[in-house]
Design an enzyme around this catalytic site. Structure first.
Site, PDB file in Angstrom:
ATOM      1  N   CYS A 110      17.989   5.187  -2.979  1.00 31.98           N
ATOM      2  CA  CYS A 110      17.573   5.801  -4.255  1.00 31.98           C
ATOM      3  C   CYS A 110      18.628   6.742  -4.837  1.00 31.98           C
ATOM      4  O   CYS A 110      18.929   6.697  -6.033  1.00 31.98           O
ATOM      5  CB  CYS A 110      16.247   6.531  -4.063  1.00 31.98           C
ATOM      6  SG  CYS A 110      16.162   7.490  -2.541  1.00 31.98           S
ATOM      7  N   HIS A 126      14.786  12.733  -7.934  1.00 30.14           N
ATOM      8  CA  HIS A 126      15.955  13.267  -7.234  1.00 30.14           C
ATOM      9  C   HIS A 126      16.936  13.860  -8.251  1.00 30.14           C
ATOM     10  O   HIS A 126      17.175  13.276  -9.313  1.00 30.14           O
ATOM     11  CB  HIS A 126      16.699  12.150  -6.494  1.00 30.14           C
ATOM     12  CG  HIS A 126      15.988  11.625  -5.280  1.00 30.14           C
ATOM     13  ND1 HIS A 126      14.835  12.169  -4.769  1.00 30.14           N
ATOM     14  CD2 HIS A 126      16.304  10.573  -4.469  1.00 30.14           C
ATOM     15  CE1 HIS A 126      14.474  11.493  -3.687  1.00 30.14           C
ATOM     16  NE2 HIS A 126      15.337  10.513  -3.489  1.00 30.14           N
ATOM     17  N   THR A 185       0.822  -1.220   0.000  1.00 29.48           N
ATOM     18  CA  THR A 185       0.000   0.000   0.000  1.00 29.48           C
ATOM     19  C   THR A 185       0.854   1.268   0.000  1.00 29.48           C
ATOM     20  O   THR A 185       0.321   2.372  -0.066  1.00 29.48           O
ATOM     21  CB  THR A 185      -0.894   0.028   1.262  1.00 29.48           C
ATOM     22  OG1 THR A 185      -0.035  -0.184   2.394  1.00 29.48           O
ATOM     23  CG2 THR A 185      -1.955  -1.030   1.230  1.00 29.48           C
TER      24      THR A 185
HETATM   25  P1  A2P Z   1       0.205   0.241   5.795  1.00 31.71           P
HETATM   26  O1  A2P Z   1      -0.319   1.032   4.610  1.00 31.71           O
HETATM   27  O2  A2P Z   1      -0.719  -0.831   6.203  1.00 31.71           O
HETATM   28  O3  A2P Z   1       0.683   1.122   6.916  1.00 31.71           O
HETATM   29  P2  A2P Z   1       5.254   4.416   2.805  1.00 31.71           P
HETATM   30  O4  A2P Z   1       6.762   4.326   2.884  1.00 31.71           O
HETATM   31  O5  A2P Z   1       4.791   4.939   1.494  1.00 31.71           O
HETATM   32  O6  A2P Z   1       4.659   5.131   3.980  1.00 31.71           O
HETATM   33  O7  A2P Z   1       4.728   2.891   2.887  1.00 31.71           O
HETATM   34  C1  A2P Z   1       5.083   2.019   3.911  1.00 31.71           C
HETATM   35  C2  A2P Z   1       4.522   0.631   3.611  1.00 31.71           C
HETATM   36  O8  A2P Z   1       4.972  -0.270   4.616  1.00 31.71           O
HETATM   37  C3  A2P Z   1       3.007   0.576   3.649  1.00 31.71           C
HETATM   38  O9  A2P Z   1       2.563  -0.368   2.691  1.00 31.71           O
HETATM   39  C4  A2P Z   1       2.744   0.099   5.069  1.00 31.71           C
HETATM   40  O10 A2P Z   1       1.499  -0.555   5.230  1.00 31.71           O
HETATM   41  C5  A2P Z   1       3.856  -0.911   5.201  1.00 31.71           C
HETATM   42  N1  A2P Z   1       4.122  -1.229   6.613  1.00 31.71           N
HETATM   43  C6  A2P Z   1       4.462  -0.391   7.613  1.00 31.71           C
HETATM   44  N2  A2P Z   1       4.630  -1.059   8.775  1.00 31.71           N
HETATM   45  C7  A2P Z   1       4.387  -2.366   8.509  1.00 31.71           C
HETATM   46  C8  A2P Z   1       4.397  -3.574   9.282  1.00 31.71           C
HETATM   47  N3  A2P Z   1       4.698  -3.580  10.579  1.00 31.71           N
HETATM   48  N4  A2P Z   1       4.080  -4.740   8.665  1.00 31.71           N
HETATM   49  C9  A2P Z   1       3.785  -4.754   7.353  1.00 31.71           C
HETATM   50  N5  A2P Z   1       3.768  -3.660   6.560  1.00 31.71           N
HETATM   51  C10 A2P Z   1       4.061  -2.479   7.126  1.00 31.71           C
END
Ligand code: A2P
Length: 329
Positions: free
Chosen positions: A130, A237, A12
């Site tokens: 990156c 970037h 996500t």
């Molecule tokens: P979620 O959307 O459920 O919070 P970004 O860097 O764009 O903020 O995205 C971080 C990604 O990592 C998201 O998909 C987030 O899911 C996921 N994420 C964050 N913490 C966890 C966790 N403990 N377990 C699994 N996925 C995680």
């Protein structure tokens, strides 16, 4: 590997969504796709190539069903905890976080530079930072010809590099709202801090660029220094790179090398104001290079301006390229 069972962890997120876009474009031979995120997103549905997939909560047993390759981009803590669990189940993890990059038995790979390192993996392959990826794509062919002695990086990094939260800070900041992700407003501002500060006064992002450049190019003694700055750009970037070579160079040869370098697009026509810019790099997979000029303050110095889409080549595209190499193996 022929048809693979693939998982995306952090599906996500900013990079997770880009994984799916790049996977759809590149037609990886896939027979199963699993999408994981935190419990917050479990049950959410995502469309991939006309089919609906349900996001599952990432758990310790998530890899028990047999997953061949997992693309991780869910932060360092998630990678630290779950990448070894996945690897122990026979899955190869391509990890976009910084958690494993500097481990001696974890290859750090940019396919245009060191694809052969993939073979040395023990279940985890790290996707570099990156800013480092786009820099080494441009510098590697020049290093091979002239041997780089010293690099000075100055980066101008987009908010997409800080995930959804960074993106929102700029969007809402433009409407006058206070930041939530960054320590200061990013709209109309520049932040000379990316990631946390270290005891030596560098930030962790700067340290990553230094160490990762040396690791990817197998040049532990190369002198590298960096200043990393967050700027109010959504995607892409930019980097001002100053290089000093061991050997004298010919500018026409440098241009010729870059024109033929894999993954590089030269944009170096000063008379017509042609140079790399984030708006041009966004949504593409190439690394754009321009503003080439001799630095005559040192023996054999060169200035370059290097721009790429940090979410694609700087993260998702590079990881998917690694997955493609794994599939060919
Ligand atoms: P979620 O959307 O459920 O919070 P970004 O860097 O764009 O903020 O995205 C971080 C990604 O990592 C998201 O998909 C987030 O899911 C996921 N994420 C964050 N913490 C966890 C966790 N403990 N377990 C699994 N996925 C995680």
């Amino acid at each position: 590997m022929d048809m693979v069972r693939l998982a995306v962890v952090g599906a996500t997120g900013m990079v997770g969504r880009a994984f799916l876009r790049v996977l759809a474009e590149r037609d990886l031979p896939m027979k199963q796709l699993y999408l994981f995120a935190s419990s917050r997103s479990a049950g959410q549905r995502i469309d991939f190539q006309g089919q609906e997939y349900t996001i599952e909560e990432l758990r310790e047993d998530s890899f028990d069903r047999g997953v061949d390759i997992a693309l991780f981009s869910a932060g360092g803590e998630t990678s630290m905890q779950y990448a070894p669990i996945a690897a122990a189940k026979g899955c190869v993890v391509v990890d976009n976080s910084s958690a494993w990059r500097m481990h001696a038995d974890v290859p750090l790979v940019v396919p245009e530079v060191n694809p052969e390192d993939i073979l040395k993996h023990n279940g985890i392959i790290a996707n570099p930072n990156c800013s480092t990826i786009q820099a080494v794509v441009a510098l590697w062919p020049l290093h091979r010809r002239y041997r780089i002695k010293r690099i000075i990086y100055a980066t101008y990094q987009a908010v997409a590099g800080a995930g959804m939260g960074g993106w929102r800070d700029l969007e809402e900041g433009l409407q006058g709202k206070p930041p939530k992700k960054f320590p200061h407003p990013i709209a109309g501002n520049c932040l000379p801090q990316i990631d946390v500060f270290l005891d030596n006064g560098y930030t962790k992002e700067e340290e990553k660029m230094i160490q990762e450049t040396q690791k990817i190019m197998h040049a532990p003694d190369m002198k590298v220094t960096a200043t990393c700055v967050r700027v109010p750009v959504f995607i892409g970037h930019s980097e001002a790179i100053n290089v000093e070579f061991e050997e004298p160079y010919d500018m026409r040869d440098v241009i010729d090398i870059l024109e033929n370098a894999p993954g590089v697009r030269l944009r170096n026509d000063h008379a017509n104001a042609v140079y790399p810019m984030p708006v041009e790099a966004a949504d593409t997979d190439e690394v754009y290079v321009g503003r080439l000029r001799r630095d005559s303050t040192v023996e054999s110095g060169l200035h370059l301006w290097v721009v790429a889409d940090n979410v694609r080549k700087g993260a998702a595209t590079n990881a998917v390229q690694i997955a493609q190499l794994l599939c060919k193996k």
